[in-house]
Design a protein around this motif. Sequence first.
Motif, short mmCIF file in Angstrom:
data_model
loop_
_atom_site.label_atom_id
_atom_site.label_comp_id
_atom_site.label_asym_id
_atom_site.label_seq_id
_atom_site.Cartn_x
_atom_site.Cartn_y
_atom_site.Cartn_z
N SER A 58 34.04 30.92 32.59
CA SER A 58 34.78 29.66 32.61
C SER A 58 34.05 28.60 31.79
O SER A 58 32.85 28.71 31.54
N LYS A 59 34.78 27.56 31.39
CA LYS A 59 34.14 26.52 30.57
C LYS A 59 33.05 25.78 31.36
O LYS A 59 32.14 25.23 30.78
N GLU A 60 33.11 25.83 32.69
CA GLU A 60 32.06 25.24 33.52
C GLU A 60 30.83 26.14 33.56
O GLU A 60 29.75 25.71 33.97
N GLY A 61 31.00 27.41 33.19
CA GLY A 61 29.88 28.36 33.17
C GLY A 61 29.48 28.89 34.53
O GLY A 61 28.39 29.42 34.68
N ASP A 62 30.38 28.80 35.52
CA ASP A 62 30.00 29.18 36.87
C ASP A 62 30.72 30.40 37.44
O ASP A 62 30.40 30.86 38.52
N ARG A 63 31.70 30.96 36.71
CA ARG A 63 32.45 32.10 37.24
C ARG A 63 33.13 32.86 36.10
O ARG A 63 33.25 32.36 35.00
N THR A 101 34.10 31.11 27.47
CA THR A 101 32.96 31.51 26.64
C THR A 101 32.47 32.88 27.10
O THR A 101 33.10 33.52 27.93
#
Length: 178
Positions: A58-63, A101
């Motif tokens: 995810s764009k938040e980089g958490d999942r 990403t």
Amino acid sequence: MTGRKTRARAAAATAALAGCALLLAGCGIKRTGVIESGHAATVKVPGGKNTSVLYFVSKEGDRLVPVPFSIGTEYTLAPTPLARLLLLGPTTGPASAAGLTTALPRVPDGQVDAVTVMKSPEKGVTVSVPFAVAGLSDLARNQLLCTVGIAAVPDTRSRVSIKGTDTVLPAADCNPRR
């Protein structure tokens, strides 16, 4: 009269504290341990039964986020080309537009062909990649485990081991929540 008011206030305060204590006590509900219930539910992916799934970050980089991928209604993409697409990352289309990403190392275009997925009765499913794997993050590992593990055998979640230039990580299941 002052004594009665003081006693009435003390009684009201005691009743309020007793009520709070009952609420905090959980009304007699006892604690339980974690109850294992097996694998997570499956989801139908839009695009038909021949649609594969790539797992990006995810764009938040958490999942991990599952992204459907199809080359047509008559074809199913094999695990090896799917793993190669995963390593190229989301470069165009909706996945890129959504800001997804990859946590996997960037592989030069000339080395993408070195990625292979092998299935054998003795060793199960193994994905070989042209980079070191010992220091991969959980997200990076799960990108490979989920993408290859779900594509390797239709309608099955396979355990996958990851072979890099430095070591072979033991077989593991896909866990997109890690």
